[in-house]
Design an enzyme around this catalytic site. Structure first.
Site, short mmCIF file in Angstrom:
data_model
loop_
_atom_site.label_atom_id
_atom_site.label_comp_id
_atom_site.label_asym_id
_atom_site.label_seq_id
_atom_site.Cartn_x
_atom_site.Cartn_y
_atom_site.Cartn_z
N LYS A 44 -42.71 -63.72 20.03
CA LYS A 44 -41.96 -64.12 19.05
C LYS A 44 -40.69 -62.78 18.87
O LYS A 44 -41.18 -61.83 19.33
CB LYS A 44 -42.44 -64.32 17.51
CG LYS A 44 -43.28 -63.32 17.27
CD LYS A 44 -43.96 -63.70 15.97
CE LYS A 44 -44.76 -62.51 15.35
NZ LYS A 44 -45.76 -63.04 14.33
N TYR A 265 -21.59 -37.82 7.04
CA TYR A 265 -21.30 -38.65 5.79
C TYR A 265 -21.69 -37.96 4.36
O TYR A 265 -22.87 -37.82 4.52
CB TYR A 265 -21.47 -40.20 6.19
CG TYR A 265 -20.75 -40.76 6.84
CD1 TYR A 265 -19.30 -41.01 6.37
CD2 TYR A 265 -21.08 -41.84 7.82
CE1 TYR A 265 -18.41 -41.74 7.34
CE2 TYR A 265 -20.27 -42.38 8.49
CZ TYR A 265 -18.93 -42.43 8.46
OH TYR A 265 -18.11 -43.34 9.18
C1 LIG Z 1 -47.20 -62.14 14.77
C2 LIG Z 1 -48.19 -63.01 14.48
C3 LIG Z 1 -49.29 -62.49 15.37
C4 LIG Z 1 -49.24 -61.24 16.24
O1 LIG Z 1 -49.53 -60.07 15.27
P1 LIG Z 1 -49.63 -58.69 15.96
O2 LIG Z 1 -50.15 -57.84 14.79
O3 LIG Z 1 -48.40 -58.26 16.36
O4 LIG Z 1 -50.67 -58.72 16.91
C5 LIG Z 1 -50.47 -63.30 15.32
N1 LIG Z 1 -50.46 -64.47 14.62
C6 LIG Z 1 -49.64 -64.79 13.63
C7 LIG Z 1 -49.67 -66.13 12.81
C8 LIG Z 1 -48.54 -63.97 13.62
O5 LIG Z 1 -47.50 -64.45 12.80
#
Ligand SMILES: *Cc1c(COP(=O)(O)O)cnc(C)c1O
Length: 382
Positions: A44, A265
């Protein structure tokens, strides 16, 4: 990669190097740890900012065939790059009205609510074919998934499981990064009880951290994201993984400021002695945390160069007095993430988690993918 300073052939302010071999090795390390459970790759947010297409292709070569994204839009973009025998799942579920588009693309929705389950069933009835899907159960995180009551009610919907083929039953742990937490054992117990009410299907509960909580949490499919990309939510885990990201920033000016001179800044830094400073072309618009002003650092040939003053949008300043005069000149690069400074170090300095550092690494950098060769496998620790 242990190159001290990355050659930047073009004119971007920063250079992101993504080691696909490290990602493949990390996949193999997790797969060996959790076998016989399989490992799905969570890609994702464009594979946490590293480029989902490149990551998917690298992992297909490791025999990974299960991929999770968050949004249907991400799935539709990525699907053409997957082999025909791969599964692509949408964690955030089925948007209302998107059922036909999801089915047409061959994407597997994660059914997260009663409404989504019914909409998917209705599509199956309309299309007169059994529709495959994942069912997510909320076992205690209260974020996504069917309630325990809804899971029990599904069995009362006539022919539901004839119309909807449950490919996977999943849930998500709220406290996976706290391996000893009672909440994990409670979620596992709830998950097993509720999944037991459904037709037999493979089960998935663990993310990267969850795969370290204990074998009982592995189920049939571990959903690994962060660990693939070389980071870990806790010490022991990060050290098992190969670093997959390197970030270098280009030096654009070097100057000496007299004692008493302000920098950046708000002039939040005042030199207390004559100070050699370098301005580098990475700032918060590149996803480098503004919070690191006055607390983070860069490295040059292993020498720590503290960030002084505020981080600007497109640049920041470093105290480079520790280097010999003339050692650093415009056009050189300094390491922001690499062998001397891990994602974990940066996250700690910025008071955040590695996930946020990684996913914020903007699209502004020049990106190079390396890693044709697979790293020698690490020692596998059970
Ligand atoms: C993002 C996500 C993962 C992966 O998690 P990591 O901690 O990056 O391994 C797995 N399951 C769900 C439901 C997620 O939202």
């Amino acid at each position: 990669m242990v190159r001290e300073s990355w050659e930047i052939a073009t004119y971007e302010g920063g250079h992101l190097t993504i080691d696909l071999a490290a990602i493949r090795t990390n996949y193999a390390v997790i797969a060996a740890r959790v076998a016989p459970a399989r490992v799905a790759a969570v890609v994702k947010a464009d594979a946490y900012g590293l480029g989902a297409v490149a990551v998917v292709q690298a992992l297909v070569a490791e025999d990974c065939r299960d991929f999770f994204v968050a949004h249907l839009a991400e799935a539709l973009e990525l699907k053409p790059f997957l082999p025909a025998d791969a599964h692509l799942y949408v964690l955030n579920g089925l948007p209302p009205g998107a059922e036909a588009a999801c089915a047409a693309a061959g994407v597997l929705p994660v059914l997260n609510s009663w409404e989504q389950a019914m909409a998917w069933r209705d599509l199956a009835v309309r299309q007169q074919r059994r529709s495959p899907a994942v069912l997510q159960i909320d076992t205690g995180m209260s974020r996504l998934g069917l309630s325990p009551e809804d899971v029990a009610r599904l069995g009362e919907v006539p022919a539901f499981f004839d119309q909807v083929e449950i490919k996977l039953v999943m849930s998500h742990l709220a406290c996976a990064d706290m391996p000893g937490a009672l909440a994990n054992r409670e979620q596992l117990a709830r998950f097993e009880a509720l999944a037991g009410l459904l037709p037999l299907a493979p089960r998935s509960l663990a993310n990267s951290a969850g795969s370290f909580v204990g074998p009982a949490f592995h189920g049939d499919l571990v959903r690994a994201g962060l660990a693939l990309y070389g980071a870990g939510p806790f010490e022991g885990m990060a050290s098992l993984m190969h670093q997959a990201v390197r970030l270098d920033a280009r030096v654009i000016q070097v100057r000496t400021v007299q004692s008493g001179t302000g920098v950046g800044y708000g002039l939040t830094f005042t030199a207390s002695r004559n100070t050699q400073i370098a301005t580098v072309a990475v700032g918060y618009a590149d996803g480098w945390p503004r919070r690191l002003g006055g607390r983070g650092a860069a490295y040059f040939k292993g020498v720590r160069l503290p960030i002084i003053g505020r981080v600007s949008m497109d640049s920041m300043t470093l105290d480079v007095t520790a280097l010999a005069n003339g050692a650093l000149t415009p056009g050189d690069t300094v390491e922001l993430i690499g062998p001397h400074q891990t994602l974990e170090d940066v996250a700690a300095d910025a008071d955040t988690i590695t996930y946020e550092i990684l996913t914020n690494l903007g699209r502004r950098y020049r990106r190079t993918y390396v890693g044709e060769r697979v790293h020698p496998p690490l020692e596998v620790v059970a």
